[in-house]
Design an enzyme around this catalytic site. Structure first.
Site, PDB file in Angstrom:
ATOM      1  CD  GLU A  92       5.766  13.780 -24.565  1.00  0.00           C
ATOM      2  OE1 GLU A  92       6.026  14.224 -23.685  1.00  0.00           O
ATOM      3  OE2 GLU A  92       4.792  12.840 -24.649  1.00  0.00           O
ATOM      4  CD  GLU A 145       6.563   8.823 -23.652  1.00  0.00           C
ATOM      5  OE1 GLU A 145       5.732   9.079 -22.721  1.00  0.00           O
ATOM      6  OE2 GLU A 145       7.560   9.163 -23.667  1.00  0.00           O
TER       7      GLU A 145
HETATM    8  C1  LIG Z   1       0.366  14.506 -21.499  1.00  0.00           C
HETATM    9  O1  LIG Z   1       1.486  13.272 -21.236  1.00  0.00           O
HETATM   10  C2  LIG Z   1       2.470  13.545 -22.073  1.00  0.00           C
HETATM   11  O2  LIG Z   1       1.967  12.864 -23.367  1.00  0.00           O
HETATM   12  C3  LIG Z   1       3.610  12.431 -21.603  1.00  0.00           C
HETATM   13  C4  LIG Z   1       3.644  11.721 -20.475  1.00  0.00           C
HETATM   14  N1  LIG Z   1       4.986  11.154 -20.401  1.00  0.00           N
HETATM   15  C5  LIG Z   1       5.614  11.839 -21.064  1.00  0.00           C
HETATM   16  N2  LIG Z   1       4.840  12.786 -21.939  1.00  0.00           N
HETATM   17  C6  LIG Z   1       7.097  11.850 -21.242  1.00  0.00           C
HETATM   18  O3  LIG Z   1       7.538  11.252 -22.703  1.00  0.00           O
HETATM   19  C7  LIG Z   1       7.760  10.888 -20.072  1.00  0.00           C
HETATM   20  O4  LIG Z   1       9.015  11.304 -19.916  1.00  0.00           O
HETATM   21  C8  LIG Z   1       6.720  11.052 -18.901  1.00  0.00           C
HETATM   22  O5  LIG Z   1       7.492  10.131 -17.829  1.00  0.00           O
HETATM   23  C9  LIG Z   1       5.394  10.312 -19.101  1.00  0.00           C
HETATM   24  C10 LIG Z   1       4.350  10.334 -17.999  1.00  0.00           C
HETATM   25  O6  LIG Z   1       4.251  11.644 -17.540  1.00  0.00           O
END
Ligand SMILES: CO[C@H](O)c1c[n+]2c([nH]1)[C@H](O)[C@@H](O)[C@H](O)[C@H]2CO
Length: 444
Positions: free
Chosen positions: A164, A349
């Site tokens: 991300e 994810e």
């Molecule tokens: C808008 O959500 C994001 O795509 C996102 C959500 N999340 C994430 N990115 C991260 O990659 C994880 O480390 C977080 O724990 C997980 C849950 O919040």
């Protein structure tokens, strides 16, 4: 009838700082999240990743949970500072040794490691040299990646360079809600570019050192006008450029959306053709982190986007306040078939936080998560049937863990973690996911 083909990649995902604990053990160098979490006011309830889920000690037990689920892949990240305590230079053999033991134990169980090289935990020593705004940062990352490619060349064939980049650039350097806590539009724009250069450098290195697949994981979120008004549609398009096309167009089209120069104004660098050509490196697959969509309303006063996101109705929300919107997963997956040449996609994810109850007789009942996962898996199956080249699905997350600025208050896991004892308890969604895997989706 199975909704997914034989050989489909079924996994769960975690990240180092969120589950490992022991951030300074065995010579590890501290990360920017260690510093950020130990700075008062940044994390709910003053929590840190000092203990997390103590996965650093309990990793064999956790591999047992993976085996219980029946996954054939496990996505986890490596803490850069465990391997290179100063971020560059001397290798910490004890730190690297933890990941070698983890990979070997996974392989013994027939579980394929999918390693994320960078999930936000930059070594503090590199942050003290400017971190990702330093023009040397892509090379720092490529050198770190090379150590791991050489170490695991014979055992690991699936790699994710960066998790991300948008969150790193925006939450970490524009909004200041994540480490390193900066609020600097010019820094955010340059960080985003350096992350793309770092990804490209690691992909190029892997082409000489590895024989597997390598990609990047992007957070993607459909942006829909809140109301059928021209102003809301334009605001949604602006936010789509800012959240989604910033990195999608850079990777696949070697160009930044023109809206970004308008959004960032003079803080947006004058990237030349060479710089843009260097970021055109999607890799072998694209990782999609999907959770929700945004409902966007025009708000001229809300600089720099002139847009706000409306909260979803409570009955359609997760504990994070995110709308439960499985249709959005199909929409996002469709972008790759319609716009970007139908590359191989992995859902790296997908999951949700809910106010899970405490265990009863060793089980946590979480019907809401089952509904969430079933609806999103159905959307994924429909996208696959429609011709999207979808190769895998990873639930976020294996177990409840450190949810960044939310601390441990938000539970995303298929396993519930007792914060006092760190005992792991299955949720009913773990049993559901196990049945999905066992039937290749026939139970959906
Ligand atoms: C808008 O959500 C994001 O795509 C996102 C959500 N999340 C994430 N990115 C991260 O990659 C994880 O480390 C977080 O724990 C997980 C849950 O919040």
């Amino acid at each position: 009838m199975s909704a997914f083909p034989e050989g489909f990649c079924w996994g769960v995902a975690t990240s180092a700082y969120q589950i490992e604990g022991s951030p300074l053990a065995d010579g590890a160098g501290p990360s920017i999240w260690h510093r950020f979490a130990h700075t008062p006011g940044h994390i709910a309830d003053g929590e840190t990743g000092n203990i997390a889920c103590n996965h650093y000690q309990r990793y064999l037990e956790d591999i047992g949970l993976l085996h219980e689920l029946g996954v054939n892949a496990y996505r986890f990240s490596i803490a850069w500072g465990r391997v290179l305590p100063e971020g560059r230079g001397a290798i910490n053999r004890k730190g690297l040794g933890f990941y070698q033991r983890l990979v070997d134990a996974l392989l013994e169980r027939g579980i394929s490691p999918v390693i994320t090289l960078y999930h936000w935990d930059l070594p503090m020593a590199l942050q003290d040299r400017g971190g990702w705004i330093n023009p040397d940062s892509p090379q720092w990352f490529a050198d770190y990646a090379e150590v791991l490619f050489r170490t695991f060349a014979d055992r690991v064939t699936s790699w994710i360079t960066i998790n991300e980049p948008w969150v790193i650039a925006v939450l970490g350097h524009l909004e200041g809600r994540h480490a390193p806590g900066w609020r600097d539009p010019s820094a955010a724009a340059r960080v985003g570019h350096h992350l793309l250069l770092a990804h490209a450098a690691a992909v190029a290195s892997y082409r000489t050192l590895g024989h597997g697949q390598i990609g990047i994981a992007l957070n993607l979120e459909p942006q829909h006008p809140a109301y059928p008004k021209a102003a809301d549609l334009l605001a949604a398009q602006r936010r789509d450029a800012f959240v989604n096309r910033w990195f999608l167009d850079a990777l696949f089209l070697a160009s930044y959306p023109i809206e970004l120069a308008q959004i960032f104004g003079p803080a947006w660098p004058k990237f030349g053709a060479v710089a843009l050509d260097q970021i055109h490196y999607p890799g072998d697959f694209i990782g999609v982190n999907y959770y929700t969509r945004a409902r966007v309303a025009a708000a001229p006063e809300a600089k720099p986007l002139g847009a706000i996101c409306l909260p979803p109705p409570r009955e359609k929300s997760t504990a994070m306040g995110w709308e439960i919107y499985p249709e959005g997963l199909g929409e996002v997956l469709g972008w790759f078939k319609e716009r970007y040449g139908n590359p191989r996609v992995l859902i790296t994810e997908n999951g949700a936080a809910f106010a899970d109850p405490a265990p009863c007789a060793g089980l946590v009942l979480d019907p809401q998560r089952i509904v969430y996962l079933r609806s999103h898996l159905r959307a994924a199956a429909q996208a696959l049937a429609a011709g999207v080249d979808l190769g895998g699905y990873f639930v976020w997350s294996l177990m409840d863990n450190f949810e960044w600025a939310e601390g441990y208050s938000k539970r995303f896991g298929l396993y519930w973690v007792d914060r006092q004892t760190l005992q792991r308890y299955p949720k009913s969604s773990a049993h559901f996911y196990r049945s999905v895997i066992a039937t290749q989706g026939a139970v959906l």
